[in-house]
Design an enzyme around this catalytic site. Structure first.
Site, PDB file in Angstrom:
ATOM      1  N   TYR A 142      29.646   0.249  21.059  1.00  0.00           N
ATOM      2  CA  TYR A 142      30.297  -1.020  20.720  1.00  0.00           C
ATOM      3  C   TYR A 142      29.752  -1.536  19.380  1.00  0.00           C
ATOM      4  O   TYR A 142      28.548  -1.685  19.197  1.00  0.00           O
ATOM      5  CB  TYR A 142      30.050  -2.040  21.834  1.00  0.00           C
ATOM      6  CG  TYR A 142      30.701  -3.349  21.564  1.00  0.00           C
ATOM      7  CD1 TYR A 142      32.083  -3.477  21.602  1.00  0.00           C
ATOM      8  CD2 TYR A 142      29.944  -4.469  21.245  1.00  0.00           C
ATOM      9  CE1 TYR A 142      32.693  -4.691  21.340  1.00  0.00           C
ATOM     10  CE2 TYR A 142      30.544  -5.683  20.980  1.00  0.00           C
ATOM     11  CZ  TYR A 142      31.920  -5.785  21.027  1.00  0.00           C
ATOM     12  OH  TYR A 142      32.511  -6.984  20.754  1.00  0.00           O
ATOM     13  N   ARG A 167      20.349 -24.908  32.456  1.00  0.00           N
ATOM     14  CA  ARG A 167      20.216 -23.795  31.515  1.00  0.00           C
ATOM     15  C   ARG A 167      19.569 -22.596  32.207  1.00  0.00           C
ATOM     16  O   ARG A 167      19.804 -21.452  31.847  1.00  0.00           O
ATOM     17  CB  ARG A 167      19.396 -24.206  30.284  1.00  0.00           C
ATOM     18  CG  ARG A 167      19.522 -23.189  29.139  1.00  0.00           C
ATOM     19  CD  ARG A 167      18.754 -23.607  27.890  1.00  0.00           C
ATOM     20  NE  ARG A 167      17.341 -23.712  28.175  1.00  0.00           N
ATOM     21  CZ  ARG A 167      16.603 -24.782  27.950  1.00  0.00           C
ATOM     22  NH1 ARG A 167      17.132 -25.859  27.397  1.00  0.00           N
ATOM     23  NH2 ARG A 167      15.324 -24.804  28.245  1.00  0.00           N
ATOM     24  N   LYS A 184      35.896  -8.637  29.663  1.00  0.00           N
ATOM     25  CA  LYS A 184      36.884  -7.563  29.747  1.00  0.00           C
ATOM     26  C   LYS A 184      37.352  -7.398  31.208  1.00  0.00           C
ATOM     27  O   LYS A 184      37.925  -8.307  31.742  1.00  0.00           O
ATOM     28  CB  LYS A 184      36.285  -6.284  29.167  1.00  0.00           C
ATOM     29  CG  LYS A 184      35.505  -6.507  27.845  1.00  0.00           C
ATOM     30  CD  LYS A 184      36.385  -6.927  26.699  1.00  0.00           C
ATOM     31  CE  LYS A 184      35.619  -7.359  25.445  1.00  0.00           C
ATOM     32  NZ  LYS A 184      34.666  -6.388  24.913  1.00  0.00           N
ATOM     33  N   ASP A 204      25.744   0.268  29.247  1.00  0.00           N
ATOM     34  CA  ASP A 204      26.905  -0.607  29.037  1.00  0.00           C
ATOM     35  C   ASP A 204      28.079   0.056  29.746  1.00  0.00           C
ATOM     36  O   ASP A 204      28.618   1.063  29.293  1.00  0.00           O
ATOM     37  CB  ASP A 204      27.171  -0.759  27.535  1.00  0.00           C
ATOM     38  CG  ASP A 204      28.380  -1.655  27.237  1.00  0.00           C
ATOM     39  OD1 ASP A 204      29.192  -1.893  28.148  1.00  0.00           O
ATOM     40  OD2 ASP A 204      28.506  -2.100  26.077  1.00  0.00           O
TER      41      ASP A 204
END
Ligand SMILES: *Cc1c(COP(=O)(O)O)cnc(C)c1O
Length: 398
Positions: A114, A62, A212, A187
């Site tokens: 976004y 993790r 993306k 971003d």
């Protein structure tokens, strides 16, 4: 994090072109097998040494996973950064930046951004105690007026920003944020490191929805954060908390997704340049078209923000554009209903072109006009994409 199981990177990112860095994933090979492609590491846990030490530096997947090493190193090199962290999604990456702040901190974010992140900021983040202010991030005067020195901890920028592709001047915003003692995070999903280098322009952290363009094949969900060498103790402490958010809250990417992401990264520069060239052609073709009210694309000289785009984007203006259809919402939805090549789906940055009536996705409060179709230009031939849109426009206006 422990030493990589691969041979040391064989190329110096400072003297090697991005295409070469990407194509060879920094030139690494697996020294054990001489394989040029890394194995898929799936172990969730790592052996402790007999004397109770963890000399490998790895304890549990993790927190650390050798499956991340190459993809993180390649993205760090492409962004000209100091360190990269992979996350389970773009949202896991973006929200980690905010979760690493403290309740009571003031943050600035753009009015056009976004949609899911804006929703999260206005609900969860606000409920948790962040003071979130949405401003016109395209205006340095508005940024300056909204900054509260000593109180504003972070400025969040998205450029070009969904779904209107508004441009923010990263260098100017970084200067204002830093003068007020705030960090700047960008971003850069739509620009990609191929077109824009936010860290070189002064940003502290750059975020990607690797879902993306970085992956580019619409077959995984992932996110990344890359930091520059932290400028001061405050920036270093913030990045340390970002690492803790990933390992403790657990928005950790799966091994297979990390392996696939590295494969996608190898062709990133080629894919982005091809999408840019087609998007530019499509934007120019439909600008002034009798069935189109407006084309929104940073590469059009008439576009508001074109000058900023020209200054901070190199090699193209991205593969994303929006078209406002003459005849309003019903005509726009009918156009999307009649495209064949352009697939009606959300997301962006894949090999296949996508079309989306954005206001339907975002719902009430969206800045997307009702007549707007968002287009993600893929790798098909631009002539085929233009012909498909032409026939759909004609049918919607028949
Ligand atoms: C898709 C997207 C995100 C969110 O990424 P996910 O991987 O879907 O969580 C954030 N910002 C932008 C600009 C995006 O396009």
């Amino acid at each position: 994090m422990g030493p990589t199981p691969y041979a040391a990177a064989r190329m110096d990112p400072k003297t090697t072109h991005p295409d070469t860095i990407a194509a060879q994933a920094l030139g690494w090979i697996d020294e054990h097998t001489r394989a040029v492609i890394p194995p898929l590491h799936v172990s969730s846990t790592y052996l402790r040494d007999p004397d109770n030490q963890y000399r490998s530096g790895r304890v549990y997947a993790r927190a650390d996973n050798p499956a991340f090493d190459q993809a993180e190193a390649v993205i760090t090199a492409l962004e000209g950064g100091h360190q990269t962290l992979l996350f389970a999604s773009g949202m896991a990456a973006a929200t980690a930046v905010f979760q690493a702040l403290a309740p009571g901190d003031h943050v600035l974010a753009p009015q056009v951004m976004y949609w899911s992140l804006r929703n999260w900021l206005m609900t969860f983040a606000t409920g948790w105690g962040l003071e979130v202010e949405l401003i016109d991030m395209t205006s340095p005067a508005a940024v300056q007026a909204a900054l509260r020195p000593g109180k504003t901890a972070l400025v969040w920028v998205e450029t070009p920003a969904n779904p209107l592709w508004t441009l923010t001047d990263i260098a100017a915003t970084a200067r204002l944020a830093h003068a007020a003692g705030a960090l700047l995070a960008v971003d850069s999903t739509v620009a990609t490191p191929v077109l824009t280098q936010p860290l070189a322009l002064g940003a502290d952290i750059v975020m990607h929805a690797a879902t993306k363009y970085l992956n580019g094949h619409s077959d995984l969900v992932a996110g990344t954060l890359t930091t520059r060498a932290p400028a001061d103790a405050k920036a270093a402490a913030h990045w340390q908390r970002v690492r803790q958010v990933r390992s403790q809250i657990g928005g950790t990417l799966g091994s297979f997704e990390a392996w696939l992401l590295l494969r996608g990264l190898r062709t990133l520069p080629l894919r982005v340049r091809a999408a840019c060239a087609s998007a530019q052609r499509i934007a120019e073709h439909f600008q002034g078209h009798p069935l189109v009210a407006q084309v929104l694309y940073p590469g059009l000289p008439a576009f508001v923000g074109h000058e900023i785009a020209k200054a901070q984007m190199e090699g193209g203006y991205g593969g994303m554009l929006s078209v406002r259809v003459a005849g309003g919402e019903a005509a726009a939805i009918t156009v999307a209903a009649h495209t064949a090549l352009w697939k009606r789906a959300t997301s962006l940055g894949g090999t296949e072109s996508l079309i989306e009536h954005r206001a339907s996705v975002e719902g009430p409060g969206t800045p997307a006009p009702a007549d707007l179709l968002r287009l993600s230009v893929g790798l098909e031939h631009a002539d085929d994409l233009i012909a498909d849109l032409e026939q759909a426009l004609a049918r919607a206006h028949a």
